[in-house]
Write a protein that holds these residues in place. Structure first.
Motif, mmCIF file in Angstrom:
data_model
loop_
_atom_site.group_PDB
_atom_site.id
_atom_site.type_symbol
_atom_site.label_atom_id
_atom_site.label_comp_id
_atom_site.label_asym_id
_atom_site.label_seq_id
_atom_site.Cartn_x
_atom_site.Cartn_y
_atom_site.Cartn_z
ATOM 1 N N MET A 1 41.569 25.955 59.761
ATOM 2 C CA MET A 1 41.923 26.499 58.540
ATOM 3 C C MET A 1 40.509 26.121 57.515
ATOM 4 S SD MET A 1 45.243 25.418 56.116
ATOM 5 C CE MET A 1 46.295 25.776 57.670
ATOM 6 N N SER A 2 40.252 27.555 56.866
ATOM 7 C CA SER A 2 39.374 27.282 55.817
ATOM 8 C C SER A 2 39.647 26.757 54.371
ATOM 9 C CB SER A 2 38.364 28.510 55.947
ATOM 10 O OG SER A 2 37.597 28.551 55.174
ATOM 11 N N ILE A 3 39.385 25.793 53.962
ATOM 12 C CA ILE A 3 39.551 25.383 52.570
ATOM 13 C C ILE A 3 38.296 25.251 51.785
ATOM 14 C CG2 ILE A 3 40.858 23.960 50.999
ATOM 15 C CD1 ILE A 3 42.766 23.574 53.238
ATOM 16 N N GLU A 4 38.095 25.937 50.997
ATOM 17 C CA GLU A 4 36.986 25.911 50.047
ATOM 18 C C GLU A 4 37.271 25.348 48.709
ATOM 19 O OE1 GLU A 4 32.793 28.152 49.127
ATOM 20 O OE2 GLU A 4 34.742 29.440 49.213
ATOM 21 N N VAL A 5 36.430 24.205 48.176
ATOM 22 C CA VAL A 5 36.679 23.503 47.052
ATOM 23 C C VAL A 5 35.501 23.695 46.198
ATOM 24 C CG1 VAL A 5 37.594 21.503 45.787
ATOM 25 C CG2 VAL A 5 38.628 21.996 48.146
ATOM 26 N N LEU A 6 35.510 24.442 45.015
ATOM 27 C CA LEU A 6 34.227 24.370 44.086
ATOM 28 C C LEU A 6 34.623 23.845 42.924
ATOM 29 C CD1 LEU A 6 33.702 28.199 44.782
ATOM 30 C CD2 LEU A 6 32.359 26.200 45.694
ATOM 31 N N ASN A 7 33.874 22.904 42.459
ATOM 32 C CA ASN A 7 34.170 22.164 41.338
ATOM 33 C C ASN A 7 32.928 22.594 40.229
ATOM 34 O OD1 ASN A 7 34.771 20.448 39.287
ATOM 35 N ND2 ASN A 7 34.450 18.656 40.231
ATOM 36 N N GLU A 8 33.326 23.697 39.331
ATOM 37 C CA GLU A 8 32.467 23.936 38.408
ATOM 38 C C GLU A 8 33.087 23.217 36.883
ATOM 39 O OE1 GLU A 8 32.563 28.365 38.527
ATOM 40 O OE2 GLU A 8 31.567 28.220 40.614
ATOM 41 N N SER A 9 33.884 22.286 36.844
ATOM 42 C CA SER A 9 34.476 21.905 35.653
ATOM 43 C C SER A 9 33.639 21.071 34.938
ATOM 44 C CB SER A 9 35.874 21.181 36.014
ATOM 45 O OG SER A 9 35.570 19.889 36.781
ATOM 46 N N GLY A 10 32.735 20.320 35.635
ATOM 47 C CA GLY A 10 31.905 19.345 34.729
ATOM 48 C C GLY A 10 32.413 17.912 35.021
ATOM 49 N N VAL A 11 33.797 17.867 35.498
ATOM 50 C CA VAL A 11 34.354 16.508 35.746
ATOM 51 C C VAL A 11 34.726 15.946 37.243
ATOM 52 C CG1 VAL A 11 36.652 15.720 35.513
ATOM 53 C CG2 VAL A 11 36.088 17.263 33.777
ATOM 54 N N GLU A 12 34.180 14.909 37.330
ATOM 55 C CA GLU A 12 34.346 14.230 38.639
ATOM 56 C C GLU A 12 35.802 14.433 39.436
ATOM 57 O OE1 GLU A 12 33.134 10.230 41.063
ATOM 58 O OE2 GLU A 12 31.838 10.930 39.437
ATOM 59 N N VAL A 13 35.894 14.879 40.539
ATOM 60 C CA VAL A 13 37.057 15.125 41.147
ATOM 61 C C VAL A 13 36.810 14.964 42.562
ATOM 62 C CG1 VAL A 13 38.960 16.893 41.680
ATOM 63 C CG2 VAL A 13 38.018 16.929 39.419
ATOM 64 N N ASP A 14 37.711 14.286 43.239
ATOM 65 C CA ASP A 14 37.643 14.015 44.749
ATOM 66 C C ASP A 14 38.165 15.352 45.535
ATOM 67 O OD1 ASP A 14 37.987 13.450 47.339
ATOM 68 O OD2 ASP A 14 38.904 11.461 47.010
ATOM 69 N N GLU A 15 36.841 16.182 45.652
ATOM 70 C CA GLU A 15 37.210 17.316 46.203
ATOM 71 C C GLU A 15 37.603 17.449 47.765
ATOM 72 O OE1 GLU A 15 33.361 18.470 45.528
ATOM 73 O OE2 GLU A 15 33.670 18.204 43.184
ATOM 74 N N LEU A 37 41.732 29.613 52.020
ATOM 75 C CA LEU A 37 42.075 29.207 50.742
ATOM 76 C C LEU A 37 40.984 28.864 49.979
ATOM 77 C CD1 LEU A 37 44.235 28.415 48.457
ATOM 78 C CD2 LEU A 37 44.465 26.301 49.752
ATOM 79 N N SER A 38 41.009 29.076 48.743
ATOM 80 C CA SER A 38 39.657 28.633 47.804
ATOM 81 C C SER A 38 40.484 28.157 46.644
ATOM 82 C CB SER A 38 38.933 29.978 47.256
ATOM 83 O OG SER A 38 38.121 29.390 46.259
ATOM 84 N N ILE A 39 39.947 26.722 46.290
ATOM 85 C CA ILE A 39 40.240 25.918 45.042
ATOM 86 C C ILE A 39 39.172 25.980 44.125
ATOM 87 C CG2 ILE A 39 41.202 23.818 44.153
ATOM 88 C CD1 ILE A 39 43.026 24.623 46.511
ATOM 89 N N VAL A 95 43.056 28.100 40.769
ATOM 90 C CA VAL A 95 42.270 27.602 39.823
ATOM 91 C C VAL A 95 42.966 26.679 39.058
ATOM 92 C CG1 VAL A 95 40.789 28.255 37.969
ATOM 93 C CG2 VAL A 95 41.204 30.122 39.549
ATOM 94 N N LEU A 96 42.332 25.440 38.934
ATOM 95 C CA LEU A 96 42.647 24.083 38.490
ATOM 96 C C LEU A 96 41.836 23.786 37.214
ATOM 97 C CD1 LEU A 96 43.165 22.239 41.468
ATOM 98 C CD2 LEU A 96 44.928 23.455 40.105
#
Length: 158
Positions: A1-15, A37-39, A95-96
């Motif tokens: 399963m391909s799950i990509e998590v991109l954090n562009e929020s400027g907030v530290e998150v456990d990706e 899936l993309s997060i 998108v979160l």
């Protein structure tokens, strides 16, 4: 399963934790193991822009879902392969907005991590075609969401 998590929020998150949760939800919903899936985590300005553009509502929101292929739990898109297996597909994007999630978490009396887990699960269920506009749909979707989050937290030991 391909799950990509991109954090562009400027907030530290456990990706990695969000990717692991997503995998748990997709496995629990019997989504094809090769589905993609993309997060995406964004700041409030980016979320407000998306919210207005796609939902015609002002201000930032907590989660938006953008489905790609018409995938459904247990019987994914396409006619299936020669062996009767369902075809993998591109599930879509969740998108979160961590800043909105943090405020909601405080009001709800739990951690931002727990709120992001709830929102991520909620977004994935929307990608799978679940909705909560009608009372029956609401019961089904929120029941699934609660069960998936409970099993996730049990798996993680609390």
């Amino acid at each position: 399963m391909s799950i990509e998590v991109l954090n562009e929020s400027g907030v530290e998150v456990d990706e990695q934790a969000l990717a692991d949760l997503s995998r748990h939800v997709l496995d629990g919903m019997r989504v094809h193991p090769l589905a993609e899936l993309s997060i995406l985590l964004v700041d409030e300005a980016a979320m407000a822009e998306l919210h207005e553009k796609w939902m015609d509502e002002p201000g930032p929101t907590d989660v938006l879902s953008f489905p790609m292929d018409e995938l459904r739990p247990g019987h994914m898109s396409g006619g299936g392969g020669e062996d009767g297996e369902a075809d993998p597909g591109l599930l879509g994007d969740v998108v979160l907005c961590p800043a909105v999630a943090e405020r909601q978490a405080k009001r709800a009396g739990h951690s931002t991590r727990e709120e992001l887990e709830l929102l991520c699960t909620h977004g994935i269920l929307h990608l799978l075609g679940y909705d909560h506009a009608e009372p029956e749909e609401h019961r089904e979707m929120f029941g699934l969401q609660a069960g998936l989050l409970t099993s996730w937290r049990e798996k993680r030991g609390g």
